[in-house]
Design an enzyme around this catalytic site. Structure first.
Site, mmCIF file in Angstrom:
data_model
loop_
_atom_site.group_PDB
_atom_site.id
_atom_site.type_symbol
_atom_site.label_atom_id
_atom_site.label_comp_id
_atom_site.label_asym_id
_atom_site.label_seq_id
_atom_site.Cartn_x
_atom_site.Cartn_y
_atom_site.Cartn_z
ATOM 1 N N ASP A 8 0.856 -1.179 0.000
ATOM 2 C CA ASP A 8 0.000 0.000 0.000
ATOM 3 C C ASP A 8 0.896 1.234 0.000
ATOM 4 O O ASP A 8 2.133 1.115 -0.055
ATOM 5 C CB ASP A 8 -0.941 -0.038 1.203
ATOM 6 C CG ASP A 8 -2.225 0.742 0.978
ATOM 7 O OD1 ASP A 8 -2.334 1.477 -0.013
ATOM 8 O OD2 ASP A 8 -3.148 0.623 1.819
ATOM 9 N N GLU A 10 0.029 4.615 1.835
ATOM 10 C CA GLU A 10 -0.052 5.605 2.904
ATOM 11 C C GLU A 10 0.979 5.385 4.004
ATOM 12 O O GLU A 10 1.369 6.322 4.697
ATOM 13 C CB GLU A 10 -1.458 5.603 3.513
ATOM 14 C CG GLU A 10 -2.535 6.177 2.617
ATOM 15 C CD GLU A 10 -3.134 5.168 1.647
ATOM 16 O OE1 GLU A 10 -4.086 5.521 0.933
ATOM 17 O OE2 GLU A 10 -2.630 4.019 1.608
ATOM 18 N N HIS A 61 -2.586 -0.262 -3.744
ATOM 19 C CA HIS A 61 -3.062 1.086 -3.422
ATOM 20 C C HIS A 61 -3.944 1.625 -4.541
ATOM 21 O O HIS A 61 -3.562 1.589 -5.722
ATOM 22 C CB HIS A 61 -1.881 2.039 -3.220
ATOM 23 C CG HIS A 61 -2.311 3.476 -3.054
ATOM 24 N ND1 HIS A 61 -2.926 3.924 -1.905
ATOM 25 C CD2 HIS A 61 -2.247 4.543 -3.896
ATOM 26 C CE1 HIS A 61 -3.197 5.212 -2.040
ATOM 27 N NE2 HIS A 61 -2.807 5.601 -3.238
ATOM 28 N N HIS A 105 -1.687 1.199 6.563
ATOM 29 C CA HIS A 105 -2.140 2.301 7.424
ATOM 30 C C HIS A 105 -3.190 1.808 8.398
ATOM 31 O O HIS A 105 -3.821 0.767 8.203
ATOM 32 C CB HIS A 105 -2.726 3.433 6.578
ATOM 33 C CG HIS A 105 -3.806 2.961 5.649
ATOM 34 N ND1 HIS A 105 -5.109 2.750 6.047
ATOM 35 C CD2 HIS A 105 -3.758 2.619 4.337
ATOM 36 C CE1 HIS A 105 -5.818 2.316 5.036
ATOM 37 N NE2 HIS A 105 -5.025 2.211 3.976
ATOM 38 N N HIS A 117 -7.845 5.307 7.171
ATOM 39 C CA HIS A 117 -9.136 5.046 6.538
ATOM 40 C C HIS A 117 -9.307 3.532 6.407
ATOM 41 O O HIS A 117 -8.373 2.774 6.658
ATOM 42 C CB HIS A 117 -9.243 5.718 5.160
ATOM 43 C CG HIS A 117 -8.301 5.159 4.140
ATOM 44 N ND1 HIS A 117 -6.975 5.530 4.058
ATOM 45 C CD2 HIS A 117 -8.488 4.234 3.154
ATOM 46 C CE1 HIS A 117 -6.388 4.883 3.063
ATOM 47 N NE2 HIS A 117 -7.284 4.070 2.508
ATOM 48 N N GLU A 135 -8.188 -2.372 7.023
ATOM 49 C CA GLU A 135 -7.555 -3.133 5.941
ATOM 50 C C GLU A 135 -6.524 -4.122 6.470
ATOM 51 O O GLU A 135 -6.364 -5.226 5.933
ATOM 52 C CB GLU A 135 -6.921 -2.170 4.941
ATOM 53 C CG GLU A 135 -7.940 -1.365 4.159
ATOM 54 C CD GLU A 135 -7.329 -0.239 3.359
ATOM 55 O OE1 GLU A 135 -6.212 -0.408 2.819
ATOM 56 O OE2 GLU A 135 -7.963 0.831 3.265
#
Length: 275
Positions: A8, A10, A61, A105, A117, A135
């Site tokens: 990902d 972030e 991502h 994240h 998020h 996630e």
């Protein structure tokens, strides 16, 4: 040995703002380069531990088209693009020996956490059997459903703590300390990559000590959604009902794999705007 590295954006060192993760923003190209470099550090660490390993790298991502193919370590194969089965975990199967999560994240509503998020801004929370999962937890449990342990996670300190709470044995590498949604104290990218390479090698060596995260069914699932339009769409799905408050939809799944796919569907419905 076969390993999947899910990457990902972030949670990459140096990244703190959506301008660095959004293809439409000015600093995105720099974010892609940082992301690719951290992926390469983890590939190198995996192969330090086992030079014969088969390594898949899943771009995980947004569009799933962020990693720079020409800059990725040529010893790895890239899983790129969408839609695809298992989403952020594409390429994972029962033959996979371990998964490694890079640049992840913390979930929505937690913090401080950089760019926190869950899947998108429309999903406020997901609770599986009463436990809130973002996630990190959702993907770790999907890997666990296939018998695959998540042996490494990197991101900010909040992301590392989130997985440690679920699987204490997992190796974590905090590449930044979150100060807020768009602020952090971050390692120099080269220092982060050095730590990631060492951490990945250690995680592969210790993989037998790290258990998969197993959630057995049947499972009650609650999803809090931000938009009334998304809730209206969600209740069109057989088995999904509005309950527990104006923002919550629920369903019962016979097993975790089914729950995971339905959560992904709800996330996709959240991207549909009113006509």
């Amino acid at each position: 040995m076969k390993l999947l590295i899910s990457v990902d954006m972030e949670g990459i060192s140096g990244i703190v703002h959506s301008s660095e993760t959004n293809p439409e923003r000015y600093d995105y190209q720099r974010g892609r380069e940082l992301m690719t470099a951290e992926a390469n550090a983890v590939v190198a660490g995996v192969l330090d531990a086992d030079s014969t390993a088969e390594v898949l790298v899943a771009d995980a991502h947004g569009t799933f088209r962020n990693l720079l193919p020409e800059q990725l370590d040529r010893r790895a194969r890239l899983v790129r693009g969408k839609p695809r089965a298992l989403n952020m975990l594409a390429g994972l199967d029962e033959e996979t020996d371990a998964a490694l999560f890079v640049g992840y994240h913390v979930r929505a509503g937690e913090g401080p956490g950089v760019l926190a998020h869950t899947m998108n801004g429309e999903i406020l929370d997901v609770r599986v059997a009463g436990r809130s999962l973002g996630e990190i937890g959702l993907n770790a449990a999907m890997a666990g459903d296939l018998g695959v342990p998540v042996v490494l996670l990197s991101g900010d300190d909040a992301a590392c703590a989130e997985l440690t709470d679920l699987v204490p044995e997992t190796v974590t590498v905090a590449v930044k300390e979150a100060l807020g949604m768009a602020a952090a104290v971050t390692l120099h990218p080269e220092e982060a990559r050095d730590r990631l390479r060492r951490g990945a090698a250690d995680a592969v060596v210790r993989r037998a000590e790290i258990p998969p995260l197993a959630l057995t069914g049947p499972l009650d699932v609650e999803v809090d959604l931000a938009s009334p339009h998304t809730i209206d769409l969600a209740t069109l799905v057989p088995g999904v009902s509005r309950t527990g408050g104006a923002r919550t939809v629920t369903f019962t799944s016979p097993d975790y794999a089914t729950a995971y796919r339905l959560i992904l569907l709800l996330a996709q419905l959240a991207t549909i705007k009113p006509a």
